[in-house]
Design a protein around this motif. Structure first.
Motif, PDB file in Angstrom:
ATOM      1  N   ILE A  73      23.984 -41.307 -50.953  1.00  0.00           N
ATOM      2  CA  ILE A  73      23.733 -40.415 -49.831  1.00  0.00           C
ATOM      3  C   ILE A  73      24.975 -39.560 -49.620  1.00  0.00           C
ATOM      4  N   ILE A  74      24.785 -38.281 -49.316  1.00  0.00           N
ATOM      5  CA  ILE A  74      25.895 -37.367 -49.095  1.00  0.00           C
ATOM      6  C   ILE A  74      26.111 -37.161 -47.601  1.00  0.00           C
ATOM      7  N   TYR A  75      27.351 -37.342 -47.164  1.00  0.00           N
ATOM      8  CA  TYR A  75      27.739 -37.031 -45.787  1.00  0.00           C
ATOM      9  C   TYR A  75      28.877 -36.015 -45.838  1.00  0.00           C
ATOM     10  N   SER A  76      28.844 -35.050 -44.918  1.00  0.00           N
ATOM     11  CA  SER A  76      29.889 -34.032 -44.859  1.00  0.00           C
ATOM     12  C   SER A  76      30.334 -33.827 -43.423  1.00  0.00           C
ATOM     13  N   ALA A  77      31.616 -33.474 -43.279  1.00  0.00           N
ATOM     14  CA  ALA A  77      32.154 -33.191 -41.953  1.00  0.00           C
ATOM     15  C   ALA A  77      33.382 -32.298 -42.095  1.00  0.00           C
ATOM     16  N   LYS A  78      33.607 -31.471 -41.069  1.00  0.00           N
ATOM     17  CA  LYS A  78      34.770 -30.587 -41.061  1.00  0.00           C
ATOM     18  C   LYS A  78      35.813 -31.111 -40.085  1.00  0.00           C
ATOM     19  N   GLY A  79      37.071 -30.806 -40.393  1.00  0.00           N
ATOM     20  CA  GLY A  79      38.151 -31.198 -39.503  1.00  0.00           C
ATOM     21  C   GLY A  79      39.412 -30.413 -39.822  1.00  0.00           C
ATOM     22  N   LYS A  80      40.301 -30.326 -38.862  1.00  0.00           N
ATOM     23  CA  LYS A  80      41.566 -29.639 -39.098  1.00  0.00           C
ATOM     24  C   LYS A  80      42.470 -30.438 -40.025  1.00  0.00           C
ATOM     25  N   THR A  81      42.208 -31.750 -40.120  1.00  0.00           N
ATOM     26  CA  THR A  81      42.894 -32.615 -41.072  1.00  0.00           C
ATOM     27  C   THR A  81      41.850 -33.444 -41.800  1.00  0.00           C
ATOM     28  N   VAL A  82      42.255 -34.033 -42.918  1.00  0.00           N
ATOM     29  CA  VAL A  82      41.333 -34.879 -43.677  1.00  0.00           C
ATOM     30  C   VAL A  82      40.966 -36.115 -42.872  1.00  0.00           C
ATOM     31  N   SER A  83      41.937 -36.682 -42.161  1.00  0.00           N
ATOM     32  CA  SER A  83      41.675 -37.862 -41.329  1.00  0.00           C
ATOM     33  C   SER A  83      40.617 -37.574 -40.271  1.00  0.00           C
ATOM     34  N   GLU A  84      40.730 -36.417 -39.647  1.00  0.00           N
ATOM     35  CA  GLU A  84      39.761 -36.058 -38.614  1.00  0.00           C
ATOM     36  C   GLU A  84      38.370 -35.903 -39.214  1.00  0.00           C
ATOM     37  N   ALA A  85      38.279 -35.285 -40.385  1.00  0.00           N
ATOM     38  CA  ALA A  85      36.978 -35.087 -41.023  1.00  0.00           C
ATOM     39  C   ALA A  85      36.320 -36.416 -41.371  1.00  0.00           C
ATOM     40  N   ILE A  86      37.107 -37.373 -41.864  1.00  0.00           N
ATOM     41  CA  ILE A  86      36.558 -38.693 -42.199  1.00  0.00           C
ATOM     42  C   ILE A  86      36.018 -39.381 -40.953  1.00  0.00           C
ATOM     43  N   ARG A  87      36.761 -39.333 -39.862  1.00  0.00           N
ATOM     44  CA  ARG A  87      36.310 -39.979 -38.624  1.00  0.00           C
ATOM     45  C   ARG A  87      35.067 -39.292 -38.057  1.00  0.00           C
ATOM     46  N   LYS A  88      34.994 -37.977 -38.190  1.00  0.00           N
ATOM     47  CA  LYS A  88      33.856 -37.243 -37.634  1.00  0.00           C
ATOM     48  C   LYS A  88      32.571 -37.501 -38.406  1.00  0.00           C
ATOM     49  N   MET A  89      32.677 -38.073 -39.596  1.00  0.00           N
ATOM     50  CA  MET A  89      31.472 -38.402 -40.357  1.00  0.00           C
ATOM     51  C   MET A  89      30.622 -39.445 -39.648  1.00  0.00           C
ATOM     52  N   THR A  90      31.227 -40.228 -38.795  1.00  0.00           N
ATOM     53  CA  THR A  90      30.468 -41.247 -38.071  1.00  0.00           C
ATOM     54  C   THR A  90      29.504 -40.618 -37.067  1.00  0.00           C
ATOM     55  N   GLU A  91      29.625 -39.311 -36.820  1.00  0.00           N
ATOM     56  CA  GLU A  91      28.643 -38.641 -35.975  1.00  0.00           C
ATOM     57  C   GLU A  91      27.265 -38.623 -36.647  1.00  0.00           C
ATOM     58  N   GLU A  92      27.293 -38.732 -37.992  1.00  0.00           N
ATOM     59  CA  GLU A  92      26.049 -38.727 -38.749  1.00  0.00           C
ATOM     60  C   GLU A  92      25.809 -40.048 -39.465  1.00  0.00           C
ATOM     61  N   SER A  93      26.865 -40.615 -40.016  1.00  0.00           N
ATOM     62  CA  SER A  93      26.738 -41.869 -40.770  1.00  0.00           C
ATOM     63  C   SER A  93      26.696 -43.063 -39.824  1.00  0.00           C
ATOM     64  N   ASN A 101      32.536 -25.047 -55.164  1.00  0.00           N
ATOM     65  CA  ASN A 101      32.996 -26.013 -54.180  1.00  0.00           C
ATOM     66  C   ASN A 101      32.790 -27.440 -54.669  1.00  0.00           C
ATOM     67  N   ALA A 102      33.622 -28.352 -54.186  1.00  0.00           N
ATOM     68  CA  ALA A 102      33.492 -29.756 -54.554  1.00  0.00           C
ATOM     69  C   ALA A 102      32.173 -30.341 -54.058  1.00  0.00           C
ATOM     70  N   LYS A 103      31.719 -29.884 -52.912  1.00  0.00           N
ATOM     71  CA  LYS A 103      30.469 -30.404 -52.343  1.00  0.00           C
ATOM     72  C   LYS A 103      29.303 -30.182 -53.289  1.00  0.00           C
ATOM     73  N   ASP A 104      29.272 -29.023 -53.956  1.00  0.00           N
ATOM     74  CA  ASP A 104      28.181 -28.714 -54.876  1.00  0.00           C
ATOM     75  C   ASP A 104      28.192 -29.636 -56.098  1.00  0.00           C
ATOM     76  N   ILE A 105      29.356 -30.098 -56.485  1.00  0.00           N
ATOM     77  CA  ILE A 105      29.472 -31.028 -57.612  1.00  0.00           C
ATOM     78  C   ILE A 105      28.868 -32.378 -57.244  1.00  0.00           C
ATOM     79  N   LEU A 106      29.180 -32.858 -56.054  1.00  0.00           N
ATOM     80  CA  LEU A 106      28.748 -34.196 -55.645  1.00  0.00           C
ATOM     81  C   LEU A 106      27.265 -34.271 -55.315  1.00  0.00           C
ATOM     82  N   LYS A 107      26.604 -33.134 -55.175  1.00  0.00           N
ATOM     83  CA  LYS A 107      25.173 -33.137 -54.857  1.00  0.00           C
ATOM     84  C   LYS A 107      24.282 -33.266 -56.087  1.00  0.00           C
ATOM     85  N   VAL A 108      24.864 -33.180 -57.284  1.00  0.00           N
ATOM     86  CA  VAL A 108      24.057 -33.187 -58.507  1.00  0.00           C
ATOM     87  C   VAL A 108      23.705 -34.618 -58.922  1.00  0.00           C
TER      88      VAL A 108
END
Length: 400
Positions: A70-90, A139-146
């Motif tokens: 399953i693919i989850y994506s999130a944006k953040g000003k830092t990588v740490s913030e983006a990882i934590r924000k994934m829990t909004e969906e995951s 983009n890296a996201k497009d690679i991981l969706k294949v």
């Protein structure tokens, strides 16, 4: 008796404080992540994409026919913030301790990968033996969706494919986090990463769905393409095939490959490399840096498409000489192209000069890019043929 009773009480009290695991993590609370993609968005944020294992689809034959990841994506000003924000969906926390591959988008690579990589080097529960690649032109996201064939989990496919390719084809290089950071902070060597591309033909909706892996000829494929050249942490260009192969040979990362060599009387034969090692020595000659390369290669004859009597020792010697001349010519041309086009010391010539003459290196390292562009490189190639296969002369001779 009183002493024994006292010791028993102390033991019980100690057990009260040591019972349980304060930092335990239950599997049903974690999202096992085997691949991560890093991109930069137009609003200057990090877009982090996690490829998470769907445990119900990879546990034996109990799958329900859903996607294994399953693919989850999130944006953040830092990588740490983006990882934590994934829990909004995951529904589970992203757990990257078993990470196999990190894909970096080309736009982010050009901007600089030093800052976003800090988390991966600092996180205490993350291993550093995963591979890092650059998504070429996408983009890296497009690679991981294949979706991928043979391997249920695309991250495992990418990891295994790069591992195998590195062993049998010198055009790719499997680089881990520790190796990348070491090259980025080195004064005398610049980093190189393998590129990856997604070739998508036809309907994109079908190509990026489970139907892709149900076809004999999948319309979407992932493949490793060329090597990316960095200036410290910024992508500056791409090596072509010959330049990439030269890089792996000079840095002693060539584990195996094949080389097409012209025969003396027309046609060609294939030299199958089984082992390769390059001895690099730096020196200061007449006040200027110079590099000596001694390339020693062992291999077999993998294919013959020319008239030659392999039963004769002098024929083998002749083929070895032809391989040495061909390889030396390719290496010299590729090195000169890298010196003139990129001016980036990806080979580690600066490190060799540093080892040979530390005092001279102190003066050279400030402007090493300029010195590297003109440093003379002396190459000696020694190729040995260990086996000619199960037959002597090619059977094509009898067809004439």
């Amino acid at each position: 008796m009183k002493r024994s009773f006292t010791m028993f009480i102390i033991l019980i009290v100690c057990l009260l404080f040591t019972a349980g695991c304060w930092n335990r993590r239950e599997l049903n609370e974690l999202a096992i992540t085997l691949a991560i993609g890093l991109d930069k968005t137009s609003d200057d944020q990090y877009l982090l994409t996690a490829q998470v294992v769907n445990p119900g689809e990879v546990a034996g034959d109990r799958g329900a026919g859903s996607s294994p990841v399953i693919i989850y994506s999130a944006k953040g000003k830092t990588v740490s913030e983006a990882i934590r924000k994934m829990t909004e969906e995951s529904p589970r926390r992203i757990y990257p301790s078993h990470l196999r591959i990190l894909v970096i988008g080309e736009s982010l690579a050009k901007e600089g990968i030093g800052k976003p990589l800090d988390l991966f080097s600092r996180e205490w529960d993350m291993r550093s033996d995963f591979y890092i690649v650059v998504a070429k032109g996408m983009n890296a996201k497009d690679i991981l969706k294949v979706p991928t064939t043979l391997e249920k989990i695309p991250a495992n496919k990418l990891f295994n494919a790069l591992s195998v390719s590195t062993k049998v084809w010198s055009g790719t290089s499997a680089i881990t986090l520790d190796e990348l950071i070491m090259d980025m902070v080195s004064d005398g060597k610049q980093p190189v990463l393998t590129g990856i591309q997604a070739d998508i033909k036809g309907d994109e909706e079908t190509s990026l769905s489970k139907q892709n892996v149900e076809m004999i000829d999948p319309p979407a494929r992932l493949s490793f393409q060329e090597l990316a050249v960095f200036d410290k942490d910024k992508l500056v260009g791409w090596l072509n095939e010959k330049q990439g192969q030269t890089y792996t040979v000079i840095t002693s990362k060539e584990n195996g490959t094949v080389v097409n060599v012209s025969c003396p009387n027309g046609g060609k034969f294939v030299y199958e490399v089984t082992s390769s090692n390059t001895e690099m020595k730096g020196k200061i000659k007449n006040g200027k840096p110079e590099i000596d390369l001694n390339v020693h290669v062992e291999g077999n004859i993998g294919e013959v498409e020319c008239p030659i009597d392999l039963a004769k020792t002098e024929s083998i010697d002749q083929l070895e000489e032809m391989y040495e001349k061909t390889s030396k010519k390719v290496f010299k041309k590729a090195i000169k192209q890298v010196q003139e086009e990129y001016k980036m010391d990806i080979f580690g010539f600066g490190e060799a000069i540093h080892r040979a003459d530390p005092q001279a290196w102190k003066k050279l390292k400030k402007d090493w890019a300029k010195h590297f562009e003109n440093v003379p490189v002396n190459i000696r190639v020694q190729g040995e043929i260990r086996s000619i296969g199960t037959v002597d002369n090619p059977f094509q001779e009898k067809l004439k």
